[in-house]
Design an enzyme around this catalytic site. Structure first.
Site, mmCIF file in Angstrom:
data_model
loop_
_atom_site.group_PDB
_atom_site.id
_atom_site.type_symbol
_atom_site.label_atom_id
_atom_site.label_comp_id
_atom_site.label_asym_id
_atom_site.label_seq_id
_atom_site.Cartn_x
_atom_site.Cartn_y
_atom_site.Cartn_z
ATOM 1 N N ARG A 27 0.830 -1.212 0.000
ATOM 2 C CA ARG A 27 0.000 0.000 0.000
ATOM 3 C C ARG A 27 0.865 1.263 0.000
ATOM 4 N NH1 ARG A 27 -3.669 -0.419 4.734
ATOM 5 N NH2 ARG A 27 -4.351 -2.420 3.924
ATOM 6 N N ARG A 31 -3.018 6.607 1.226
ATOM 7 C CA ARG A 31 -3.535 7.799 1.893
ATOM 8 C C ARG A 31 -2.582 8.441 2.893
ATOM 9 N NH1 ARG A 31 -9.282 5.586 3.833
ATOM 10 N NH2 ARG A 31 -8.061 3.665 3.956
ATOM 11 N N ARG A 40 -6.327 11.945 -5.548
ATOM 12 C CA ARG A 40 -7.625 11.278 -5.359
ATOM 13 C C ARG A 40 -8.764 12.300 -5.359
ATOM 14 N NH1 ARG A 40 -9.285 6.494 -1.130
ATOM 15 N NH2 ARG A 40 -11.489 6.984 -0.966
ATOM 16 N N ASP A 77 -6.921 -2.210 -7.328
ATOM 17 C CA ASP A 77 -7.624 -2.817 -6.196
ATOM 18 C C ASP A 77 -7.874 -4.280 -6.530
ATOM 19 O OD1 ASP A 77 -10.340 -3.507 -4.591
ATOM 20 O OD2 ASP A 77 -9.274 -1.889 -3.590
ATOM 21 N N TYR A 154 -15.299 -11.474 -0.526
ATOM 22 C CA TYR A 154 -16.011 -10.231 -0.831
ATOM 23 C C TYR A 154 -17.227 -10.481 -1.710
ATOM 24 C CZ TYR A 154 -12.064 -7.637 1.095
ATOM 25 O OH TYR A 154 -11.112 -7.126 1.954
#
Length: 358
Positions: A27, A31, A40, A77, A154
């Site tokens: 990652r 963020r 973003r 993703d 998921y």
């Protein structure tokens, strides 16, 4: 495409000698970086970012402009694959990813089809090509996918889950349905990763984030077996270059020998296992990637360096180690602490390697 100027990461995955231990972090385009958040915001949403090759290229390169990392990882993703199957991926602020059409009954399971990556995931492949061009051989580019079982979690749960009750009910009560989903997913992941390799990815990683939540028998049947199929189906080389593969099961310390035996080049480790123990168990078969606790990065730089030193000491001398965190970097991590990590790995690891001649 440009030849690699820094192949330390690839060499380490192949357990070949290096001057130092290479480092990248899961990652790493994320963020915790203010420039990522600015991009973003321009993109309007996470999916707006991930589905636009220009934005995906921009954020993939951002951490490399800050830190002397030894690899780039495609910004995307894991849920792009089930999204390409038509399940309707969307994100809820503060809740994470969700699917409009979860796969929970027989009809939905039987309707699943393997997506053609060039038709349904062309935006990812375009990003891979664009990133490779922009890197100009500076460091290798990692492509990735979720594992068949993690994707199924998921798809069946409809999003994240605290207890995986829905998929585990299917696993025990209707294993035939789950096996059908996993077979579709394995074929989809193979096609997707091979398309990434053909577009320019120089190594690939499979994230089995939720395999570690299974019982021993269930892990072997529903996660490991499909990881084996994926690895068996991947391009081992492309355009004259070896393409190494990394498999990471979070919570997978129980099954290290079994993961190492499926044919991957490297096994990713979370922070729950001592990397020296892991090396004694499987390090003569595969490279190891990991495994600093991401929360160490909230500590002062001197502490980060000390903890990096501990991981390096535990691994010991010689090749076959790619330094990484045991999971993704937290969004709250100070960027300068990531810089301290990279500097510590590069400076402290040299004493564990013989200098290369040439």
């Amino acid at each position: 495409m440009a030849a690699l100027k820094n192949d330390t990461f690839i060499r380490a995955l192949l357990r070949q000698p290096t001057d130092y231990t290479p480092v990248w972090i899961m990652r790493q385009a994320g963020r915790y970086l203010p420039e990522y958040n600015a991009t973003r915001k321009r993109a309007g949403s996470f999916l707006g970012l991930a589905k636009n090759p220009d934005y995906a290229t921009e954020v993939t390169l951002q951490p490399l402009e800050r830190f002397p990392l030894d690899a780039a990882i495609l910004f995307s993703d894991i849920l792009t694959v089930p999204d390409a199957m038509g399940l309707g991926l969307y994100f809820v602020e503060g809740e994470g990813p969700k699917f409009e059409r979860p796969v929970r009954d027989e009809a939905a399971v039987r309707a699943l089809q393997v997506p053609e990556p060039r038709e349904t995931l062309g935006y990812v492949l375009d990003a891979v090509k664009q990133i490779r061009g922009a890197l100009d051989g500076k460091v290798p580019l990692i492509g990735f996918s979720g594992s068949p079982y993690t994707l199924a979690c998921y798809m069946v749960e409809g999003g994240g889950s605290a207890d995986f009750r829905t998929i585990k009910t299917m696993l025990y009560a209707r294993p035939d349905l789950l096996h059908h989903i996993l077979d579709i997913n394995a074929r989809a992941v193979i096609a997707y990763l091979n398309a990434q390799i053909e577009a320019g990815a120089q190594a690939v990683m499979v994230f089995d984030t939720w395999g570690g939540a299974l019982s021993d028998a269930a892990y072997r049947e529903f996660s490991l077996e499909y990881l084996r199929r994926v690895i068996a189906g991947l391009h081992r080389s492309w355009d004259g270059q070896t393409i190494p593969s990394i498999v990471f099961t979070k919570g997978g310390g129980l099954w290290l020998e079994d993961i190492a035996a499926i044919g991957c080049n490297a096994v990713g480790l979370d922070w729950n296992i001592d990397i020296g123990t892991a090396r004694r168990r499987i390090g003569d078969q595969v490279a190891l990637q990991g495994n600093l606790d991401p929360n160490v990065l909230f500590s002062p730089p001197a502490t980060i360096a000390a903890q990096v030193g501990h991981v390096l000491r535990q691994f010991g001398n010689g090749p076959g180690h790619v330094f990484n965190l045991g999971h993704g970097v937290s969004q709250f991590t100070p960027p300068e602490h990531v810089g301290a990590l990279v500097e510590a790995v590069h400076s402290l690891s040299r004493s564990y390697h013989r200098p290369l001649r040439g």
